[in-house]
Design an enzyme around this catalytic site. Structure first.
Site, short mmCIF file in Angstrom:
data_model
loop_
_atom_site.label_atom_id
_atom_site.label_comp_id
_atom_site.label_asym_id
_atom_site.label_seq_id
_atom_site.Cartn_x
_atom_site.Cartn_y
_atom_site.Cartn_z
CG ASP A 74 -0.25 -0.27 2.64
OD1 ASP A 74 0.88 0.13 2.75
OD2 ASP A 74 -0.79 -1.01 3.46
CG ASP A 76 1.25 4.25 4.55
OD1 ASP A 76 0.11 4.01 4.40
OD2 ASP A 76 2.30 3.31 5.19
CG ASP A 159 9.91 1.48 12.99
OD1 ASP A 159 9.99 2.03 11.99
OD2 ASP A 159 9.00 0.54 13.07
#
Length: 458
Positions: A74, A76, A159
């Site tokens: 997907d 983002d 992260d």
């Protein structure tokens, strides 16, 4: 125990990823990513947000995967616009989330997820659009992280360096705040910031490190890997429902067998499947062979584009822990099938305290297990009735898996394979041959003799 453990671990554990307050701007001539590779709908979202006066970039996994010549799952987008401002820009937009609102922009079946730049918990006072302050547990886990911030703060909050790359579809530049592009070229997974602190903030990051290493065929950078085994117990504090979602991502990404080996290497498997981990210690040869074969079969099906069900995989992961529980109940005088059913209930109840398995998967899992002893009972019409059972194929495949792992079933899998292939007359002969060898139609279970009615034995 966990709090004492954390105090003993030095912080920083190792060298943190290099932080920048200004990014390295990598022009199109120095990377392989091109605008035409990006989803047209994602490009539309970025362009319209920029035209409205906001910063906006394609970000995260989609940028990483395209640089690795992989198809993103997907797309983002990260932006300086608040969720309400995004909704005002797009009529085909809905806001979701309670802890932190996200904007979903709909283009038919494709959804472009748009997130506002966020600040890390250490930057609460610096966020220009700060809302609720972050909260942490005594172990260091972030309980709330709802602070809007700048692009720079958003990059440092992420992260891993390989997920902190921002692609500007209009200029073709990549904004890199943590040497993420270099880590992609060097095939390594590296945390941004101090590893101990970042894992304490969210222990699931340890699972994500393993997942990315397996999925991308990367190595976990040594300083990022060093504290994982010692901090693995932090996963016991994570909600079981969240860990179930993480397990699906770990083991159903097409690299399940490699992921499993990494989970064992870093002591992360026990918090997810404690009973199976005990079975590995008690009977490592059989348990490891069965679990690896199940994961290998799952990986093959995923690569072939065939459907997979978590129910079958969880049945394989937990099965090695079932026989001992069943034997203990049989020793108490409970017959085999009721003993296995009770052992199943106890085992699944215990497992759901660690990794919650929804009923839509636990029910078929139970049926697969319940049918294993019933596959032995083939006399009369039972064999044909078994063939008509909606879970027969899954139960039969599971039987073959048990045999592949070295379990002795007396040729039961071969019998059922042949029974499915032959015609009605041959099936009758097979049942007759079975009955002639075993009048009860049960492998290894002699027929119980009836006591004479009336009179005495004298």
């Amino acid at each position: 125990m966990i709090r004492k453990l954390l105090k003993k671990i030095p912080s920083p554990f190792g060298r943190p990823a290099h932080r920048r307050t200004t990014p390295a701007i990598i022009p199109p001539s120095q990377h392989a990513l091109q605008r035409r590779q990006i989803s047209r709908n994602a490009v539309t979202v970025v362009e319209r947000l920029q035209q409205a006066g906001y910063q906006a970039f394609a970000v995260g996994g989609c940028v990483r995967d395209l640089l690795l010549e992989m198809d993103p799952k997907d797309y983002d987008v990260a932006t300086s616009a608040t969720p309400e401002q995004v909704r005002a820009t797009f009529r085909n937009c809905r806001l979701i989330g309670r802890r932190f609102k996200l904007a979903h922009v709909y283009f038919g079946r494709e959804i472009i997820e748009v997130a506002t730049f966020r600040a890390g918990h250490a930057d609460d006072d610096e966020g220009d659009l700060g809302r609720e302050q972050s909260l942490q547990s005594e172990s260091g886990r972030l309980l709330r992280d709802n602070v809007y911030g700048t692009l720079e703060q958003d990059a440092q909050r992420r992260d891993f360096t390989i997920n902190a790359l921002y692609y500007d579809v209009c200029t073709g530049n990549i904004h890199d705040y943590a040497n993420g592009l270099q880590d992609i070229r060097n095939a390594r997974v590296r945390l941004i910031g101090d590893p101990v602190q970042r894992y304490q903030e969210d222990p699931v990051r340890m699972l994500r490190a393993v997942r990315f290493a397996a999925k991308l065929d990367f190595e976990i950078e040594p300083h990022s890997a060093a504290p994982i085994a010692e901090l693995a117990e932090l996963l016991y504090d994570i909600p079981a429902a969240r860990l179930f979602d993480e397990v699906l991502k770990l083991l159903l990404n097409g690299q399940g067998e490699r992921t499993f080996d990494l989970l064992l290497e870093y002591d992360l498997f026990a918090p997810l499947f404690p009973d199976t981990d005990d079975a590995i210690e008690d009977n490592p040869g059989y348990t490891l062979k069965l679990v690896r074969q199940a994961l290998r079969n799952t990986d093959d099906r995923i690569h072939q584009g065939r459907p997979v069900t978590p129910a079958f995989l969880f049945a394989a992961l937990l099965w090695p822990a079932l026989p001992q529980r069943t034997r203990e109940l049989e020793e108490q005088g409970i017959p085999l099938i009721p003993a296995q059913q009770q052992a199943t209930h106890e085992l699944l109840a215990e497992q759901c305290r660690h990794t919650a398995i929804p009923k839509r998967f636990s029910i078929p899992l139970r049926e697969i297990w319940d049918m294993q002893p019933r596959l032995e009972r083939r006399n009369g019409r039972r064999a044909d009735q078994m063939l008509e059972h909606p879970r027969f194929r899954a139960a039969y495949d599971f039987l073959l898996l048990r045999e592949e792992a070295g379990e002795d079933t007396g040729g039961l899998g071969q019998w059922w394979t042949r029974y499915q292939d032959v015609g009605a007359d041959e099936r009758r002969r097979m049942i007759q041959q079975l009955s002639s060898r075993d009048p009860a139609g049960k492998r290894g279970r002699p027929r119980r003799k009836r006591k004479p009615q009336g009179g005495s034995d004298n």
